[in-house]
Design a protein around this motif. Structure first.
Motif, PDB file in Angstrom:
ATOM      1  N   ARG A  12       0.918  -1.277   0.026  1.00  0.00           N
ATOM      2  CA  ARG A  12      -0.048  -0.034  -0.154  1.00  0.00           C
ATOM      3  C   ARG A  12       0.790   1.370   0.061  1.00  0.00           C
ATOM      4  O   ARG A  12       1.763   1.399   0.849  1.00  0.00           O
ATOM      5  N   ASP A  14       1.712   5.544  -0.062  1.00  0.00           N
ATOM      6  CA  ASP A  14       1.349   6.712   0.672  1.00  0.00           C
ATOM      7  C   ASP A  14       0.145   7.281   0.138  1.00  0.00           C
ATOM      8  O   ASP A  14      -0.646   8.045   0.751  1.00  0.00           O
ATOM      9  N   ASP A  15      -0.047   7.345  -1.208  1.00  0.00           N
ATOM     10  CA  ASP A  15      -1.122   7.882  -1.818  1.00  0.00           C
ATOM     11  C   ASP A  15      -2.438   6.805  -1.886  1.00  0.00           C
ATOM     12  O   ASP A  15      -3.689   7.312  -2.504  1.00  0.00           O
ATOM     13  N   GLY A  16      -2.391   5.673  -1.272  1.00  0.00           N
ATOM     14  CA  GLY A  16      -3.457   4.784  -1.157  1.00  0.00           C
ATOM     15  C   GLY A  16      -3.776   4.016  -2.257  1.00  0.00           C
ATOM     16  O   GLY A  16      -4.400   2.882  -2.024  1.00  0.00           O
ATOM     17  N   ALA A  17      -3.043   3.972  -3.244  1.00  0.00           N
ATOM     18  CA  ALA A  17      -2.888   2.957  -4.231  1.00  0.00           C
ATOM     19  C   ALA A  17      -2.041   1.490  -3.777  1.00  0.00           C
ATOM     20  O   ALA A  17      -0.985   1.709  -2.951  1.00  0.00           O
ATOM     21  N   ILE A  18      -2.421   0.607  -4.385  1.00  0.00           N
ATOM     22  CA  ILE A  18      -1.959  -0.575  -3.814  1.00  0.00           C
ATOM     23  C   ILE A  18      -1.420  -1.277  -5.133  1.00  0.00           C
ATOM     24  O   ILE A  18      -1.929  -1.256  -6.212  1.00  0.00           O
ATOM     25  N   HIS A  68      -6.066   1.535  -8.286  1.00  0.00           N
ATOM     26  CA  HIS A  68      -6.424   2.827  -7.805  1.00  0.00           C
ATOM     27  C   HIS A  68      -7.782   2.773  -7.092  1.00  0.00           C
ATOM     28  O   HIS A  68      -8.225   3.671  -6.398  1.00  0.00           O
ATOM     29  N   ASP A  69      -8.754   1.668  -7.456  1.00  0.00           N
ATOM     30  CA  ASP A  69     -10.015   1.736  -6.915  1.00  0.00           C
ATOM     31  C   ASP A  69     -10.286   0.007  -6.611  1.00  0.00           C
ATOM     32  O   ASP A  69     -10.401  -0.856  -7.528  1.00  0.00           O
ATOM     33  N   CYS A  92      -4.874  -4.741   3.023  1.00  0.00           N
ATOM     34  CA  CYS A  92      -4.175  -3.316   2.831  1.00  0.00           C
ATOM     35  C   CYS A  92      -4.884  -2.435   2.527  1.00  0.00           C
ATOM     36  O   CYS A  92      -4.773  -0.949   3.019  1.00  0.00           O
ATOM     37  N   ALA A  93      -6.246  -2.352   1.750  1.00  0.00           N
ATOM     38  CA  ALA A  93      -6.885  -1.276   1.583  1.00  0.00           C
ATOM     39  C   ALA A  93      -7.464  -0.802   2.783  1.00  0.00           C
ATOM     40  O   ALA A  93      -7.869   0.474   3.069  1.00  0.00           O
ATOM     41  N   ALA A  95      -6.287  -0.729   5.587  1.00  0.00           N
ATOM     42  CA  ALA A  95      -4.927  -0.167   6.316  1.00  0.00           C
ATOM     43  C   ALA A  95      -4.754  -1.572   7.545  1.00  0.00           C
ATOM     44  O   ALA A  95      -3.889  -0.956   8.573  1.00  0.00           O
ATOM     45  N   ALA A  98       0.401  -3.087   5.497  1.00  0.00           N
ATOM     46  CA  ALA A  98       0.965  -2.114   4.611  1.00  0.00           C
ATOM     47  C   ALA A  98       1.899  -2.827   3.355  1.00  0.00           C
ATOM     48  O   ALA A  98       2.060  -2.244   2.281  1.00  0.00           O
TER      49      ALA A  98
END
Length: 425
Positions: A12, A14-18, A68-69, A92-93, A95, A98
Protein backbone atom coordinates in the motif's frame (compact mmCIF):
# COMPACT_ATOMS: atom_id res chain seq x y z
CA UNK A 1 5.73 -20.04 -18.56
CA UNK A 2 5.92 -20.86 -14.86
CA UNK A 3 3.62 -23.68 -13.76
CA UNK A 4 3.43 -23.41 -9.96
CA UNK A 5 2.30 -20.68 -7.55
CA UNK A 6 4.39 -17.50 -7.55
CA UNK A 7 4.94 -15.38 -4.46
CA UNK A 8 3.91 -11.75 -4.93
CA UNK A 9 4.21 -8.66 -2.75
CA UNK A 10 1.16 -6.54 -2.00
CA UNK A 11 2.13 -2.99 -0.99
CA UNK A 12 0.00 0.00 0.00
CA UNK A 13 1.55 3.28 -1.13
CA UNK A 14 1.42 6.65 0.60
CA UNK A 15 -1.20 7.79 -1.90
CA UNK A 16 -3.47 4.85 -1.08
CA UNK A 17 -2.77 3.00 -4.33
CA UNK A 18 -2.04 -0.69 -3.93
CA UNK A 19 0.58 -2.46 -5.96
CA UNK A 20 1.08 -6.16 -6.66
CA UNK A 21 4.37 -7.45 -8.04
CA UNK A 22 6.52 -10.56 -7.83
CA UNK A 23 9.62 -8.40 -7.33
CA UNK A 24 9.51 -6.48 -4.01
CA UNK A 25 11.61 -3.68 -5.51
CA UNK A 26 9.09 -3.29 -8.33
CA UNK A 27 6.19 -3.34 -5.88
CA UNK A 28 7.71 -0.41 -4.00
CA UNK A 29 7.99 2.04 -6.91
CA UNK A 30 5.42 3.62 -9.25
CA UNK A 31 4.98 2.07 -12.69
CA UNK A 32 6.89 4.91 -14.33
CA UNK A 33 9.76 4.76 -11.86
CA UNK A 34 13.37 3.82 -12.55
CA UNK A 35 12.73 0.10 -12.18
CA UNK A 36 10.20 0.08 -15.01
CA UNK A 37 11.08 -1.44 -18.38
CA UNK A 38 11.05 0.83 -21.47
CA UNK A 39 7.59 1.56 -22.88
CA UNK A 40 8.18 -0.70 -25.88
CA UNK A 41 9.11 -3.65 -23.64
CA UNK A 42 5.94 -3.54 -21.53
CA UNK A 43 2.45 -4.83 -22.30
CA UNK A 44 -0.21 -2.74 -20.57
CA UNK A 45 -3.91 -3.38 -20.01
CA UNK A 46 -6.42 -0.92 -18.50
CA UNK A 47 -8.91 -2.90 -16.41
CA UNK A 48 -11.58 -2.07 -13.84
CA UNK A 49 -9.95 0.00 -11.11
CA UNK A 50 -6.37 -0.78 -12.11
CA UNK A 51 -3.63 -1.06 -14.71
CA UNK A 52 -1.94 -4.41 -15.36
CA UNK A 53 1.59 -4.56 -16.77
CA UNK A 54 3.79 -7.38 -18.08
CA UNK A 55 7.35 -7.44 -19.37
CA UNK A 56 7.13 -8.89 -22.88
CA UNK A 57 10.69 -10.19 -22.41
CA UNK A 58 9.86 -12.11 -19.23
CA UNK A 59 7.38 -14.62 -17.82
CA UNK A 60 3.87 -13.53 -18.82
CA UNK A 61 2.24 -14.10 -15.44
CA UNK A 62 1.60 -12.81 -12.88
CA UNK A 63 1.31 -9.18 -13.97
CA UNK A 64 2.27 -6.11 -12.00
CA UNK A 65 -0.95 -4.41 -10.87
CA UNK A 66 -1.38 -0.77 -9.90
CA UNK A 67 -4.80 -0.61 -8.21
CA UNK A 68 -6.45 2.78 -7.75
CA UNK A 69 -9.99 1.53 -6.95
CA UNK A 70 -9.99 -1.64 -4.85
CA UNK A 71 -13.78 -1.92 -4.86
CA UNK A 72 -13.92 -2.17 -8.64
CA UNK A 73 -10.83 -4.39 -8.83
CA UNK A 74 -12.27 -7.02 -6.47
CA UNK A 75 -14.40 -8.38 -9.33
CA UNK A 76 -11.30 -9.81 -11.06
CA UNK A 77 -8.52 -9.89 -8.41
CA UNK A 78 -9.35 -13.37 -7.15
CA UNK A 79 -9.72 -14.72 -10.70
CA UNK A 80 -6.29 -13.41 -11.79
CA UNK A 81 -4.18 -13.84 -8.64
CA UNK A 82 -6.22 -16.18 -6.45
CA UNK A 83 -8.16 -15.66 -3.23
CA UNK A 84 -5.09 -15.19 -1.01
CA UNK A 85 -3.89 -12.19 -3.00
CA UNK A 86 -7.41 -10.74 -3.18
CA UNK A 87 -7.64 -11.02 0.59
CA UNK A 88 -4.27 -9.32 1.06
CA UNK A 89 -5.33 -6.45 -1.18
CA UNK A 90 -8.51 -6.01 0.85
CA UNK A 91 -6.48 -5.98 4.09
CA UNK A 92 -4.06 -3.38 2.70
CA UNK A 93 -6.96 -1.21 1.54
CA UNK A 94 -8.42 -1.36 5.07
CA UNK A 95 -5.00 -0.31 6.48
CA UNK A 96 -4.69 -3.63 8.32
CA UNK A 97 -1.46 -4.34 6.40
CA UNK A 98 1.04 -2.18 4.51
CA UNK A 99 3.31 -4.75 2.88
CA UNK A 100 2.79 -8.49 2.72
CA UNK A 101 4.07 -11.42 0.68
CA UNK A 102 1.54 -14.01 -0.40
CA UNK A 103 1.39 -16.86 -2.97
CA UNK A 104 -0.57 -16.14 -6.13
CA UNK A 105 -2.28 -18.78 -8.24
CA UNK A 106 -1.62 -19.03 -11.98
CA UNK A 107 -5.21 -18.96 -13.14
CA UNK A 108 -6.72 -19.37 -16.63
CA UNK A 109 -7.83 -15.72 -16.58
CA UNK A 110 -4.28 -14.65 -15.75
CA UNK A 111 -3.05 -16.46 -18.87
CA UNK A 112 -5.76 -14.97 -21.10
CA UNK A 113 -5.15 -11.49 -19.70
CA UNK A 114 -1.41 -11.80 -20.40
CA UNK A 115 -2.19 -12.89 -23.94
CA UNK A 116 -4.58 -9.96 -24.44
CA UNK A 117 -1.96 -7.54 -23.11
CA UNK A 118 0.64 -8.98 -25.47
CA UNK A 119 -1.78 -8.67 -28.39
CA UNK A 120 -2.28 -4.98 -27.69
CA UNK A 121 1.49 -4.64 -27.40
CA UNK A 122 1.91 -6.27 -30.81
CA UNK A 123 -0.63 -3.89 -32.35
CA UNK A 124 1.44 -0.95 -31.05
CA UNK A 125 5.08 -2.06 -30.97
CA UNK A 126 5.58 -4.97 -33.40
CA UNK A 127 8.96 -4.07 -35.04
CA UNK A 128 8.06 -4.66 -38.71
CA UNK A 129 11.13 -4.08 -40.86
CA UNK A 130 12.21 -4.81 -44.42
CA UNK A 131 15.80 -4.13 -43.38
CA UNK A 132 15.66 -6.59 -40.47
CA UNK A 133 13.50 -9.16 -42.28
CA UNK A 134 10.62 -8.94 -39.78
CA UNK A 135 7.23 -9.10 -41.56
CA UNK A 136 4.32 -6.90 -40.55
CA UNK A 137 1.23 -8.42 -38.94
CA UNK A 138 -2.07 -8.47 -40.80
CA UNK A 139 -4.03 -5.91 -38.71
CA UNK A 140 -7.52 -7.31 -39.37
CA UNK A 141 -6.51 -10.83 -38.34
CA UNK A 142 -4.89 -9.52 -35.15
CA UNK A 143 -7.88 -7.25 -34.49
CA UNK A 144 -10.37 -10.12 -34.59
CA UNK A 145 -8.27 -12.27 -32.25
CA UNK A 146 -8.05 -9.32 -29.86
CA UNK A 147 -11.83 -9.00 -30.04
CA UNK A 148 -12.17 -12.68 -29.14
CA UNK A 149 -9.73 -12.37 -26.25
CA UNK A 150 -11.37 -9.21 -24.93
CA UNK A 151 -14.72 -10.99 -24.92
CA UNK A 152 -13.17 -13.94 -23.04
CA UNK A 153 -11.67 -11.50 -20.52
CA UNK A 154 -14.85 -9.52 -19.78
CA UNK A 155 -14.46 -10.20 -16.07
CA UNK A 156 -11.56 -7.72 -16.15
CA UNK A 157 -13.80 -4.85 -17.20
CA UNK A 158 -16.86 -3.01 -15.91
CA UNK A 159 -19.28 -0.38 -17.24
CA UNK A 160 -17.47 2.72 -15.95
CA UNK A 161 -16.22 3.62 -19.46
CA UNK A 162 -12.62 4.43 -18.46
CA UNK A 163 -11.05 1.24 -19.85
CA UNK A 164 -10.05 1.80 -23.50
CA UNK A 165 -8.99 -1.84 -23.82
CA UNK A 166 -12.60 -3.01 -23.38
CA UNK A 167 -13.38 -2.44 -27.05
CA UNK A 168 -14.98 -5.63 -28.37
CA UNK A 169 -17.61 -4.00 -30.58
CA UNK A 170 -15.10 -1.59 -32.12
CA UNK A 171 -12.60 -4.36 -32.84
CA UNK A 172 -15.22 -6.57 -34.51
CA UNK A 173 -16.63 -3.65 -36.49
CA UNK A 174 -13.24 -2.37 -37.63
CA UNK A 175 -11.78 -5.74 -38.61
CA UNK A 176 -14.73 -7.83 -39.82
CA UNK A 177 -13.22 -7.87 -43.34
CA UNK A 178 -11.00 -10.73 -42.11
CA UNK A 179 -13.95 -12.97 -41.12
CA UNK A 180 -14.46 -14.65 -44.50
CA UNK A 181 -10.72 -15.44 -44.96
CA UNK A 182 -10.55 -16.86 -41.42
CA UNK A 183 -13.58 -19.07 -42.10
CA UNK A 184 -11.95 -20.36 -45.30
CA UNK A 185 -8.70 -21.02 -43.43
CA UNK A 186 -10.60 -22.89 -40.70
CA UNK A 187 -12.50 -25.03 -43.23
CA UNK A 188 -9.27 -25.97 -45.02
CA UNK A 189 -7.29 -26.85 -41.87
CA UNK A 190 -7.29 -30.42 -40.49
CA UNK A 191 -9.37 -30.38 -37.29
CA UNK A 192 -6.74 -32.22 -35.21
CA UNK A 193 -4.22 -29.35 -35.41
CA UNK A 194 -3.61 -26.56 -32.92
CA UNK A 195 -4.27 -23.97 -35.63
CA UNK A 196 -7.72 -25.42 -36.38
CA UNK A 197 -8.62 -25.33 -32.69
CA UNK A 198 -7.33 -21.78 -32.39
CA UNK A 199 -9.28 -20.65 -35.46
CA UNK A 200 -12.50 -22.21 -34.21
CA UNK A 201 -12.05 -20.70 -30.75
CA UNK A 202 -11.49 -17.23 -32.19
CA UNK A 203 -14.43 -17.45 -34.60
CA UNK A 204 -16.83 -18.70 -31.92
CA UNK A 205 -15.74 -16.00 -29.49
CA UNK A 206 -16.13 -13.31 -32.15
CA UNK A 207 -19.62 -14.62 -32.95
CA UNK A 208 -20.57 -14.61 -29.27
CA UNK A 209 -19.08 -11.14 -28.78
CA UNK A 210 -20.93 -9.74 -31.81
CA UNK A 211 -24.19 -11.26 -30.58
CA UNK A 212 -23.68 -9.78 -27.10
CA UNK A 213 -22.95 -6.35 -28.59
CA UNK A 214 -25.94 -6.47 -30.93
CA UNK A 215 -23.80 -6.32 -34.07
CA UNK A 216 -25.09 -7.54 -37.41
CA UNK A 217 -24.15 -7.56 -41.07
CA UNK A 218 -23.49 -9.95 -43.97
CA UNK A 219 -20.04 -11.06 -42.75
CA UNK A 220 -21.34 -11.82 -39.26
CA UNK A 221 -24.35 -13.71 -40.65
CA UNK A 222 -22.01 -15.81 -42.80
CA UNK A 223 -19.93 -16.51 -39.69
CA UNK A 224 -22.99 -17.71 -37.75
CA UNK A 225 -24.02 -19.92 -40.66
CA UNK A 226 -20.53 -21.43 -40.93
CA UNK A 227 -20.44 -22.19 -37.19
CA UNK A 228 -23.90 -23.77 -37.26
CA UNK A 229 -23.02 -26.20 -40.05
CA UNK A 230 -20.94 -29.38 -39.52
CA UNK A 231 -17.42 -28.70 -40.70
CA UNK A 232 -16.14 -30.98 -43.47
CA UNK A 233 -12.50 -30.17 -44.32
CA UNK A 234 -11.78 -31.13 -47.92
CA UNK A 235 -8.05 -31.59 -47.36
CA UNK A 236 -7.11 -28.87 -49.86
CA UNK A 237 -4.16 -26.83 -48.48
CA UNK A 238 -5.13 -23.23 -47.81
CA UNK A 239 -3.23 -20.52 -49.68
CA UNK A 240 -2.66 -17.90 -47.00
CA UNK A 241 -0.95 -15.62 -49.51
CA UNK A 242 -4.18 -15.41 -51.50
CA UNK A 243 -6.42 -15.22 -48.45
CA UNK A 244 -4.53 -12.39 -46.77
CA UNK A 245 -3.32 -10.25 -49.62
CA UNK A 246 -1.72 -7.01 -48.49
CA UNK A 247 -1.27 -4.06 -50.79
CA UNK A 248 2.38 -3.48 -50.01
CA UNK A 249 3.35 -1.28 -52.94
CA UNK A 250 4.87 2.00 -51.86
CA UNK A 251 3.06 4.99 -53.32
CA UNK A 252 4.71 8.23 -54.35
CA UNK A 253 4.31 11.28 -52.17
CA UNK A 254 5.23 14.89 -52.75
CA UNK A 255 8.76 14.84 -51.32
CA UNK A 256 11.65 16.10 -53.39
CA UNK A 257 14.48 13.63 -54.05
CA UNK A 258 17.78 14.45 -52.42
CA UNK A 259 20.21 15.98 -54.89
CA UNK A 260 23.77 14.68 -55.00
CA UNK A 261 26.64 17.11 -55.15
CA UNK A 262 28.71 19.23 -52.86
CA UNK A 263 31.64 18.07 -50.80
CA UNK A 264 30.96 15.23 -48.36
CA UNK A 265 31.74 16.25 -44.79
CA UNK A 266 30.38 13.30 -42.80
CA UNK A 267 27.66 10.69 -42.77
CA UNK A 268 26.17 8.42 -40.13
CA UNK A 269 23.14 6.72 -38.64
CA UNK A 270 20.64 8.29 -36.29
CA UNK A 271 18.58 6.88 -33.44
CA UNK A 272 15.36 5.04 -34.27
CA UNK A 273 13.41 5.46 -31.02
CA UNK A 274 10.09 3.63 -31.49
CA UNK A 275 8.43 5.72 -28.78
CA UNK A 276 8.61 8.96 -30.75
CA UNK A 277 6.19 8.19 -33.60
CA UNK A 278 3.04 6.07 -34.08
CA UNK A 279 3.15 2.54 -35.48
CA UNK A 280 3.18 2.25 -39.25
CA UNK A 281 5.42 5.24 -40.00
CA UNK A 282 9.04 4.11 -39.96
CA UNK A 283 10.86 0.82 -40.59
CA UNK A 284 11.83 -0.48 -37.14
CA UNK A 285 15.49 -1.26 -37.95
CA UNK A 286 18.24 0.54 -36.07
CA UNK A 287 19.77 1.52 -39.42
CA UNK A 288 16.54 3.02 -40.81
CA UNK A 289 17.59 6.59 -39.91
CA UNK A 290 20.65 8.02 -41.68
CA UNK A 291 22.13 11.42 -42.49
CA UNK A 292 24.72 13.00 -44.76
CA UNK A 293 26.42 16.37 -44.20
CA UNK A 294 27.68 18.21 -47.29
CA UNK A 295 29.43 21.49 -48.07
CA UNK A 296 28.29 23.71 -50.93
CA UNK A 297 30.89 26.48 -50.95
CA UNK A 298 30.56 28.22 -47.60
CA UNK A 299 27.15 26.64 -47.04
CA UNK A 300 26.68 23.47 -44.97
CA UNK A 301 23.66 21.18 -45.34
CA UNK A 302 22.35 18.01 -43.73
CA UNK A 303 20.33 15.53 -45.76
CA UNK A 304 18.14 13.03 -43.90
CA UNK A 305 16.80 9.70 -45.14
CA UNK A 306 14.45 7.52 -43.10
CA UNK A 307 13.22 4.17 -44.43
CA UNK A 308 9.42 4.15 -44.43
CA UNK A 309 7.25 1.47 -42.87
CA UNK A 310 5.21 -0.57 -45.31
CA UNK A 311 2.02 1.15 -44.08
CA UNK A 312 3.43 4.68 -43.90
CA UNK A 313 0.88 7.35 -44.88
CA UNK A 314 1.31 9.02 -48.25
CA UNK A 315 -0.76 12.07 -47.35
CA UNK A 316 0.88 15.10 -45.78
CA UNK A 317 1.96 14.39 -42.19
CA UNK A 318 4.29 16.47 -40.01
CA UNK A 319 6.91 13.74 -39.51
CA UNK A 320 10.22 15.37 -38.68
CA UNK A 321 13.85 14.67 -37.93
CA UNK A 322 15.40 16.24 -34.85
CA UNK A 323 19.00 17.32 -35.43
CA UNK A 324 21.55 18.35 -32.83
CA UNK A 325 25.05 19.44 -33.88
CA UNK A 326 28.00 19.60 -31.45
CA UNK A 327 25.74 19.58 -28.35
CA UNK A 328 23.90 22.66 -29.60
CA UNK A 329 20.12 23.24 -29.68
CA UNK A 330 17.81 20.65 -31.19
CA UNK A 331 16.37 21.71 -34.54
CA UNK A 332 13.62 20.00 -36.52
CA UNK A 333 13.75 19.15 -40.20
CA UNK A 334 10.37 18.45 -41.90
CA UNK A 335 10.25 15.12 -43.71
CA UNK A 336 8.11 14.03 -46.65
CA UNK A 337 7.62 10.54 -48.02
CA UNK A 338 8.86 9.62 -51.45
CA UNK A 339 8.53 5.99 -52.59
CA UNK A 340 9.88 4.00 -49.63
CA UNK A 341 11.76 6.73 -47.73
CA UNK A 342 11.10 9.89 -45.79
CA UNK A 343 13.50 12.64 -46.82
CA UNK A 344 14.38 16.15 -45.73
CA UNK A 345 17.21 18.65 -45.73
CA UNK A 346 18.25 21.71 -43.76
CA UNK A 347 21.18 24.10 -43.49
CA UNK A 348 23.71 23.41 -40.74
CA UNK A 349 25.36 26.00 -38.55
CA UNK A 350 28.96 24.74 -38.58
CA UNK A 351 32.14 26.69 -37.84
CA UNK A 352 34.39 27.27 -40.82
CA UNK A 353 36.80 24.38 -41.26
CA UNK A 354 34.67 21.94 -39.21
CA UNK A 355 35.27 18.50 -40.75
CA UNK A 356 34.07 16.09 -38.06
CA UNK A 357 30.86 17.45 -36.54
CA UNK A 358 29.14 15.48 -33.79
CA UNK A 359 25.59 15.02 -35.08
CA UNK A 360 22.69 13.42 -33.20
CA UNK A 361 19.59 12.67 -35.22
CA UNK A 362 16.24 11.06 -34.44
CA UNK A 363 12.83 10.86 -36.09
CA UNK A 364 9.57 11.92 -34.44
CA UNK A 365 5.97 13.00 -34.95
CA UNK A 366 5.36 16.38 -33.28
CA UNK A 367 2.45 16.21 -30.86
CA UNK A 368 2.94 12.48 -30.39
CA UNK A 369 6.59 12.57 -29.36
CA UNK A 370 7.29 12.19 -25.60
CA UNK A 371 10.80 13.56 -26.14
CA UNK A 372 14.17 11.81 -26.42
CA UNK A 373 14.67 9.07 -23.87
CA UNK A 374 17.62 6.98 -22.69
CA UNK A 375 19.39 4.91 -25.31
CA UNK A 376 17.39 1.70 -25.77
CA UNK A 377 19.25 -0.10 -28.51
CA UNK A 378 19.94 -3.22 -26.42
CA UNK A 379 16.27 -3.46 -25.41
CA UNK A 380 15.17 -3.07 -29.03
CA UNK A 381 17.59 -5.83 -30.03
CA UNK A 382 16.02 -8.07 -27.37
CA UNK A 383 12.57 -7.33 -28.78
CA UNK A 384 13.73 -8.26 -32.30
CA UNK A 385 15.21 -11.52 -31.00
CA UNK A 386 11.93 -12.31 -29.25
CA UNK A 387 9.92 -11.66 -32.42
CA UNK A 388 12.21 -13.83 -34.52
CA UNK A 389 11.74 -16.69 -32.04
CA UNK A 390 7.99 -16.24 -32.12
CA UNK A 391 7.90 -16.21 -35.92
CA UNK A 392 10.02 -19.36 -36.05
CA UNK A 393 7.54 -21.05 -33.69
CA UNK A 394 4.58 -19.73 -35.70
CA UNK A 395 6.03 -21.12 -38.93
CA UNK A 396 6.00 -24.59 -37.33
CA UNK A 397 2.60 -24.21 -35.67
CA UNK A 398 1.22 -27.37 -37.29
CA UNK A 399 4.41 -29.39 -37.61
CA UNK A 400 2.96 -31.82 -35.06
CA UNK A 401 -0.25 -32.28 -33.13
CA UNK A 402 -0.42 -31.29 -29.50
CA UNK A 403 -3.24 -31.01 -26.96
CA UNK A 404 -4.83 -27.62 -26.26
CA UNK A 405 -2.67 -25.60 -23.91
CA UNK A 406 -2.84 -22.39 -21.91
CA UNK A 407 0.37 -20.84 -23.19
CA UNK A 408 -0.23 -17.12 -22.72
CA UNK A 409 2.28 -16.20 -25.42
CA UNK A 410 1.59 -18.88 -28.04
CA UNK A 411 1.60 -17.43 -31.58
CA UNK A 412 -1.34 -15.33 -32.69
CA UNK A 413 -3.06 -16.18 -35.95
CA UNK A 414 -1.59 -12.97 -37.38
CA UNK A 415 1.89 -14.24 -36.52
CA UNK A 416 1.19 -17.54 -38.29
CA UNK A 417 0.08 -15.71 -41.44
CA UNK A 418 3.10 -13.39 -41.27
CA UNK A 419 5.51 -16.29 -40.84
CA UNK A 420 4.10 -18.22 -43.78
CA UNK A 421 3.16 -15.53 -46.34
CA UNK A 422 5.93 -12.94 -46.28
CA UNK A 423 8.53 -14.65 -48.41
CA UNK A 424 9.95 -11.33 -49.61
CA UNK A 425 11.31 -10.42 -46.18
Amino acid sequence: MARGPVDVHVVRGDDGAIRIAADPATAAVPATGPAAAPDFARAVLDVAGAVLTWSVLGDPVPPVAEIHDVGRAQQWLWAVYGERVAGAVHACAAAELADVGVPSDLTPLAGRAARLGFGHWAARWWPASHLDGIPALQPDVLGLELAALTHECQQLFDDEGDQPDDCVAELVGDHRVALDPLIQWWHATPPSTDTARQLESVLRSVDDAADSAGLDGPALRRLRSALDRPRRPDGTPVDLVTLFVRHDDYALAAGDPLVAGGRLIARGSGTNDWRRYPPGFVDAAETAVSWTARAFGARRRIEVEVVAHIAAPVTAVPLAAEVRVNDGPRNRVPLSRRVDVWTGRADLDLPAGETQPHIELGVLLPGFDPGPGPEGGADRDSIRALIRRRLATAAQSDAHNSPPHEDAYRPFLAEITAATTDEDY
